[in-house]
Write an enzyme that holds these catalytic residues in place. Structure first.
Site, PDB file in Angstrom:
ATOM      1  N   HIS B  81       3.385   1.403 -13.466  1.00  0.00           N
ATOM      2  CA  HIS B  81       2.524   0.759 -13.074  1.00  0.00           C
ATOM      3  C   HIS B  81       1.044   0.861 -13.568  1.00  0.00           C
ATOM      4  O   HIS B  81       0.706   1.932 -13.987  1.00  0.00           O
ATOM      5  CB  HIS B  81       2.300   0.945 -11.408  1.00  0.00           C
ATOM      6  CG  HIS B  81       1.246   0.261 -10.723  1.00  0.00           C
ATOM      7  ND1 HIS B  81       1.584  -1.322 -10.221  1.00  0.00           N
ATOM      8  CD2 HIS B  81      -0.263   0.194 -10.624  1.00  0.00           C
ATOM      9  CE1 HIS B  81       0.487  -1.655  -9.696  1.00  0.00           C
ATOM     10  NE2 HIS B  81      -0.356  -0.678  -9.900  1.00  0.00           N
ATOM     11  N   ASP B 160       1.181  -2.238   3.557  1.00  0.00           N
ATOM     12  CA  ASP B 160       0.223  -2.537   2.372  1.00  0.00           C
ATOM     13  C   ASP B 160       0.063  -3.680   2.103  1.00  0.00           C
ATOM     14  O   ASP B 160      -1.056  -4.377   1.955  1.00  0.00           O
ATOM     15  CB  ASP B 160       0.887  -1.963   1.039  1.00  0.00           C
ATOM     16  CG  ASP B 160       0.320  -2.116  -0.055  1.00  0.00           C
ATOM     17  OD1 ASP B 160      -0.928  -1.814  -0.054  1.00  0.00           O
ATOM     18  OD2 ASP B 160       0.704  -2.950  -0.947  1.00  0.00           O
ATOM     19  N   ARG B 167      -8.396  -5.876   2.820  1.00  0.00           N
ATOM     20  CA  ARG B 167      -9.291  -5.094   2.154  1.00  0.00           C
ATOM     21  C   ARG B 167     -10.124  -6.109   1.033  1.00  0.00           C
ATOM     22  O   ARG B 167     -11.109  -5.982   0.823  1.00  0.00           O
ATOM     23  CB  ARG B 167      -8.640  -4.144   1.359  1.00  0.00           C
ATOM     24  CG  ARG B 167      -8.138  -3.014   2.184  1.00  0.00           C
ATOM     25  CD  ARG B 167      -7.232  -1.966   1.375  1.00  0.00           C
ATOM     26  NE  ARG B 167      -7.861  -1.394   0.071  1.00  0.00           N
ATOM     27  CZ  ARG B 167      -7.163  -0.930  -1.082  1.00  0.00           C
ATOM     28  NH1 ARG B 167      -5.982  -1.225  -1.035  1.00  0.00           N
ATOM     29  NH2 ARG B 167      -7.666  -0.655  -1.871  1.00  0.00           N
ATOM     30  N   SER B 182      -1.509   2.221  -1.619  1.00  0.00           N
ATOM     31  CA  SER B 182      -1.364   0.893  -1.882  1.00  0.00           C
ATOM     32  C   SER B 182      -0.344   1.133  -3.026  1.00  0.00           C
ATOM     33  O   SER B 182       0.697   0.490  -3.271  1.00  0.00           O
ATOM     34  CB  SER B 182      -2.488  -0.151  -2.086  1.00  0.00           C
ATOM     35  OG  SER B 182      -2.001  -1.170  -2.525  1.00  0.00           O
ATOM     36  N   LYS B 186       4.367   1.191  -2.806  1.00  0.00           N
ATOM     37  CA  LYS B 186       5.267   0.260  -3.541  1.00  0.00           C
ATOM     38  C   LYS B 186       6.160   0.917  -4.444  1.00  0.00           C
ATOM     39  O   LYS B 186       7.484   0.478  -4.525  1.00  0.00           O
ATOM     40  CB  LYS B 186       4.587  -0.958  -3.977  1.00  0.00           C
ATOM     41  CG  LYS B 186       3.899  -1.916  -3.086  1.00  0.00           C
ATOM     42  CD  LYS B 186       3.196  -3.061  -3.455  1.00  0.00           C
ATOM     43  CE  LYS B 186       1.620  -2.361  -4.099  1.00  0.00           C
ATOM     44  NZ  LYS B 186       0.678  -3.241  -4.549  1.00  0.00           N
TER      45      LYS B 186
END
Lengths: 414, 414
Positions: B81, B160, B167, B182, B186
């Site tokens: 990620h 999330d 947010r 967050s 995931k």
């Protein structure tokens, strides 16, 4: 302008402009700024703070979100606001007292939530008393008798009303900036010549420490001055209830005692101290000591009691010499010694248990319950001596209130 | 439990328990905790911070708000990620590359918002490419070819998804605690054996400073380890775009070049560096240097390009050797000197002006626009030398993009 960018600015410790504050508040009132953005901003304001210019702008925009009361007479207009405390019934005395000096007191008050009582709840202990006057009723009553105590009308500071309800459920009440704007915006809408603030500290107050109360007092006075509102502040001790009586009907009765020239000294004294700067500011006295003498004599004359009775009758209430109270019982001191603590939070909670206060908005109130404190901090007491009288209906909440009161009492042994 | 009391705890610098965090997140997903309470809490978390245990609990509860992907094969599962940056197309190369080593890469990706692109937007530059696979399609594709890049399914981390949208509009994005939860929730839902994180810093990254990126990197690795997820982190420089190409179709083309064994060195190198720890963690190599050699040889073999083509075809896309781009024009250096700055925020804004990015959720995207940078930081250039090629459709946003790019370029004179 984007609401999210304004929130981000405050989050990043930046200063908001008047235009940004106005954009947010107007949008909040008309619904274009949703609650979730307003609550995030309120938390950012609470965490990051606001400087005095921002607080002044916030106060101004909150005030200007609605209308202001008319100046209905040529008399000077004055008022008092208290940050709230246990047994704080000075409003009921101060308004008719100052009206006796040809001052107008257009007092817009609130209801109680949590441990501190609300002036409107107290007055509603009087049968028939109306707290929902409209602006022309307020005008007429001021012209006739110079004092009124009623609820805020819907067209006064709508931004504050909506924001206050939101703050209550989002943990954003204890912010000096938000409290300052909330208090002052409503008082500015009364179109006053002089305002006095009673900022309480201690276990029975919203601000528990002296320093926190001092910070709020400074902010209120500074912001009032920036709004060109003559503003005075008095810090008062709320580490024990003010006077002997706590609870709605109980407090009306104690106020009537003071209006008759008797009643507990602390209640009488604080009322005079709060009134004195308003007397000087409006030219009714030259100095505060002189004002204190004038006010004291007036209280003893019985004239303020008459004015109070007129106010009750103008607002559709049935005046009585004393409100009937619930069944009394007493608690006794568990030991001999000196009264060291009468814990305000616990006493306040006991009133709620009896049905005399609200734990949430809209809870009904039993006006006949409450308590009378038979001791003060520092008193020497003997084991078995009664220290508090509880007024309770059909036993409701008596066990809980008793437990809370006993927890709240500390007697220091020899 | 009361949501308002939990908000007040965080506001008052207290620590939240797992039960409190779970109560809030579950209530938020099922609607009993309204948006305005969640946004106030998010701001309180941003302002007051969370300790590592709280972040771990937040991550865990966010993860467990939904389902996790099945382990569809016996092969080790890995993923990467990135916190997002300009021209960051390593996902498109890394997924098929690692699949060639008998690793499964179940990459759930997102779309771009603001200046950084989204992997799904890039892949959608390929005609017909589907990013909305369901779990059985994901399973089948992993079993067949070992890699998939698709959107998060609705039943994965719903807390999330809902919180991220909130947010975004309440100024509560830049919180290390909230970002950590967050990202990791995931990735935890992908049921991985090893995870690598590419944390970017610089003008083209979300975290502009090295220190801020380091803090996020530390939080991600620590929290991953607390969740018993093997987690690695690489900090990478985003003070200029990664590679030459920025923009969706542009970046697919550059990825194809790298998959062919050519393409810009920085893109190839970062992809290998991110892949190496995953190779070691899953026993595919003994050391990272050894892994780098294996990965490099594999890229040159053409096998990853075949795997990419299979992935495109499995996901209904029409594989082409190069995505057709919009009309090209070049900007020239205004003076002779050394390239000192290629400002990421301004470049990213220029892409949005051309129609290649989103300024708000749901904006459509033109996949054929973007830019190719012909210079790198530190390059010596002459006045009049082309420094960037712009791909633009029918002149849309060209003037604005040109102005932004010229503002973003700094050439230091001799």
């Amino acid at each position: 302008m984007l609401a999210s960018s304004i929130i981000a600015k405050k989050r990043d410790h930046e200063k908001l402009s008047r235009e940004e504050i106005e954009f947010i508040l107007n949008g909040f009132v008309d619904g274009t700024v949703p609650d979730y953005q307003m609550s995030a901003l309120a938390m950012a304001i609470l965490c990051r703070g606001m400087d005095s210019e921002e607080i002044a702008n916030l106060t101004y925009c909150m005030w200007k979100s609605g209308i202001s009361l008319n100046r209905s007479t040529d008399r000077p207009r004055v008022d008092k606001h208290s940050t709230g405390g246990l047994g704080d019934k000075t409003s009921l005395i101060l308004a008719p007292l100052l009206a006796c000096f040809d001052l107008d007191v257009p007092m817009l008050s609130g209801r109680g939530l949590g441990i501190t009582g609300g002036t409107l709840d107290k007055l509603e202990a009087i049968e028939g008393f109306r707290c929902d006057l409209n602006q022309s009723e307020i005008d007429r009553q001021l012209r006739s008798i110079g004092c009124v105590i009623t609820g805020t009308t819907p067209d006064i500071t709508p931004a504050d009303r909506k924001l206050y309800a939101l703050r209550d459920v989002t943990g954003t009440v204890p912010s000096v900036a938000l409290i300052t704007a909330s208090i002052l915006s409503k008082k500015l809408a009364e179109s006053l010549d002089a305002l006095v603030l009673d900022v309480k500290f201690g276990t029975g107050a919203f601000m528990q420490t002296y320093d926190a109360a001092q910070a709020l007092s400074d902010s209120l006075v500074r912001t009032g001055q920036q709004m060109r509102q003559k503003t005075f502040s008095i810090m008062s001790d709320m580490n024990q209830p003010l006077g002997r009586m706590v609870g709605n009907g109980c407090e009306v009765n104690e106020s009537l005692d003071v209006l008759r020239g008797s009643g507990p000294v602390p209640v009488r004294e604080l009322t005079l101290q709060l009134s004195a700067p308003l007397m000087v500011a409006t030219g009714r006295a030259e100095t505060e000591p002189q004002a204190m003498v004038m006010l004291s004599k007036k209280l003893d004359s019985g004239e303020p009691l008459d004015r109070f009775q007129k106010m009750v009758e103008y607002q559709s209430g049935k005046f009585v010499d004393a409100i009937p109270l619930a069944t009394a019982s007493v608690l006794k001191c568990p030991r001999t010694g000196t009264i060291e603590n009468l814990h305000g939070q616990l006493i306040g909670q006991a009133v709620i248990e009896l049905g005399g206060g609200r734990s949430k908005l809209g809870d009904p109130i039993d006006h006949s319950v409450g308590m009378e404190f038979l001791v003060r901090l520092g008193d020497k007491v003997n084991e078995g001596q009664p220290w508090v009288r509880i007024f309770c209906n059909a036993g409701r909440g008596l066990a809980e209130a008793t437990a809370l009161l006993n927890r709240g009492l500390t007697i220091q042994g020899d």
